[in-house]
Design an enzyme around this catalytic site. Sequence first.
Site, mmCIF file in Angstrom:
data_model
loop_
_atom_site.group_PDB
_atom_site.id
_atom_site.type_symbol
_atom_site.label_atom_id
_atom_site.label_comp_id
_atom_site.label_asym_id
_atom_site.label_seq_id
_atom_site.Cartn_x
_atom_site.Cartn_y
_atom_site.Cartn_z
ATOM 1 N N ARG A 1 0.879 -1.166 0.030
ATOM 2 C CA ARG A 1 0.009 0.030 -0.049
ATOM 3 C C ARG A 1 0.770 1.278 0.038
ATOM 4 O O ARG A 1 0.495 2.166 -0.626
ATOM 5 C CB ARG A 1 -1.043 0.011 1.139
ATOM 6 C CG ARG A 1 -1.994 -0.887 0.991
ATOM 7 C CD ARG A 1 -3.189 -0.723 2.054
ATOM 8 N NE ARG A 1 -4.227 -1.678 1.737
ATOM 9 C CZ ARG A 1 -5.084 -1.711 2.500
ATOM 10 N NH1 ARG A 1 -5.078 -1.766 3.974
ATOM 11 N NH2 ARG A 1 -6.443 -2.571 2.146
ATOM 12 N N LYS A 43 -21.022 -15.140 2.815
ATOM 13 C CA LYS A 43 -22.327 -15.099 2.930
ATOM 14 C C LYS A 43 -22.943 -14.001 2.064
ATOM 15 O O LYS A 43 -22.262 -13.112 1.486
ATOM 16 C CB LYS A 43 -22.343 -14.091 4.397
ATOM 17 C CG LYS A 43 -21.869 -14.971 5.474
ATOM 18 C CD LYS A 43 -22.178 -14.226 6.782
ATOM 19 C CE LYS A 43 -21.869 -14.742 8.245
ATOM 20 N NZ LYS A 43 -21.991 -14.009 9.237
ATOM 21 N N GLY A 85 -10.286 -8.702 -0.053
ATOM 22 C CA GLY A 85 -9.183 -9.382 0.781
ATOM 23 C C GLY A 85 -8.533 -10.672 0.675
ATOM 24 O O GLY A 85 -7.410 -10.944 0.144
ATOM 25 N N GLY A 131 -13.887 -3.110 0.714
ATOM 26 C CA GLY A 131 -15.134 -2.616 1.062
ATOM 27 C C GLY A 131 -15.411 -1.564 -0.191
ATOM 28 O O GLY A 131 -16.471 -1.560 -0.578
#
Length: 644
Positions: A36, A195, A348, A371
């Site tokens: 990053r 999920k 991720g 996200g």
Amino acid sequence: MATLSLRDLNLSGRQVFMRVDFNVPIKNGKITDDTRIKAALPSITYILEEGASLILCSHLGRPKGDNNSEFTLKPVAINLQELTGKTVLFVENLDDPILKKPLPQGTLCLLENIRFDKGEEKNYDILSEKLGKLGDIYVNDAFGTAHRAHSSTEGTTRFFSRKAAGFLMEKELLAFSQILSSPSRPLLAIIGGAKISTKIGVLYNLLDKVDSMIIAGGMPFTFFKAMGKEIGNSLCEDDFIEEARKILDKANEKGIKIYFPVDHVISQKLEPGLEIKTTNNENVPEGYIGLDIGPETLKLYAELINSSKTIIWNGPLGAFETKPFDEGTMAICRIIAKAKGICVAGGGDTVSAINQSNLEKAFYHISTGGGASLELLEGKILPGVAALDRYVQDRSMKLIAANWKMNKSPCEAMEFIDELIKKISETKPSGSDILIFPTYLALKETICKSRGTEISIGAQNAYFKDSGAYTGEISVAMLKEAGCKFILIGHSERRTVFREDDELINEKIKAVLANGLNLVFCLGETLEERKQNKTFDVILKQFKKGLDEITDIDRLVIAYEPVWAIGTGVTATPEQAQEVHEYIRDLLLRQFGKEAADRTRILYGGSVTPENVKELMIQKDIDGALVGGASLETGKYLRLVFYK
Ligand code: PEP
């Protein structure tokens, strides 16, 4: 993408405040993966090479507002120093006197973890304003945090009139907009993960875009239960069975085939070392859990991947963290890497699978934001990105807006902008903000010409629906995509000639704000109404109805345009104009509070000329002008812009 890029800004001699995402893994004070930090280097180097000083701001982990040394960015400062070969000034406290005056050109400074401040995640104004004083240009290169409306990603943009996306942010947005708005087809989405509840928005949105979809990981079992299949003890979200049915119905309606696994690798528990079996169909027997895709599924998915031109991949295809249930995901990774189509991957676990495979280079784009990338796939606007387009109302500068109506061809419009740019660059700052409303036909040219300058371009009208059978209309979303910054709403010519009423105007205002664009909202009385002493009643009605259900007016500029003064050569006297402006400011105060009322610009429009502009502009509540006739000649318009 309408957002300004770093390349569009003149950085020389400026101080840049840049939000970066240095949320890196640290063990025993050592950074274990500095991807990053490296990802932000192109922007950092460019800013410094262009002759600016640079203050970097990032979060690390979740210290929840406490100054917890476990989450200090000190190791990042050391790493950054090594990577750039430049001294990094590490500032632990935002009140450090060193930040009170401009930093020398070429200084590279890193602030301590911004989440040590309780205001950051709460997006508190006090912190936002403090950050706003740390530079004259705001850059956001933290794509991974752009889905959060925090002080350093969102709130502080209200305090910077010049803002841009950094190179990493730009690359991310471009990759997603390319695959979501103009992909080479067939377009395949591979959506995995545990999920369904976390990916409902993504599934719905992608069904409108893709040609086929793979759903794998833990998610298929909720769908299988909805279809009456056997799922054994596999992960199932009973509360989402109905939602799963709706998604299947939508896919059916759209004629999009969803490819679920046709066999599974199963075990009795999610533990390494237990007996593993493979089913020969999609059912999972009693007492077992589906933990990875089986060999037949892999074959099927390989065919699909190999016949697609674009692939969106988010989420692992099995219980990836526990070996050997990572095998399906790793195999898919290798298949995609060899495939001819391009792949944009995010999330991720997906990214860590790609990193483990050492096949990163074979991917077209690997997103740095989990996200944030999911929210883009859901079709959402990221608050940190929308904020970059936020128009900052600076009442110390007058806004001189030109309404060209049905005048000027694209060529004439370009010549005008050229002349304007030349004049602006030759002289000292005008002290005015420039906004031009050309015809729809000249939008493209004027937007291109004015990129990177301080000239904003807007559209004279827009329809409030996003799409549909509305012959002749253009939506706000289309204008935003084209690069418009403003929309003019409620002009008296639209009210009278095109019979637009307050309700329609209100719908349009809502659409402009929902799309994150700025607007100039016009109101004003006719001569008859003025003669009957109805001016304030008319203004009150137009204001109330036009702004009904509007709560956030950050992006709103109001223009008081007495209909009797527009295009007639009869100007309201400065006193007449000021009286109504004061009334409008009072309405703003009552409806939106003092801060909003103080900040909002109110323009005057109606036969403004170089001769009368000054006496109008010196009025306390007049913050600029909306000009028709006198804006058509460059010379006259320049005299308005430089009226001081
Ligand atoms: C207008 O069109 O909004 C306007 C104010 O026109 P003019 O300046 O020509 O009166």
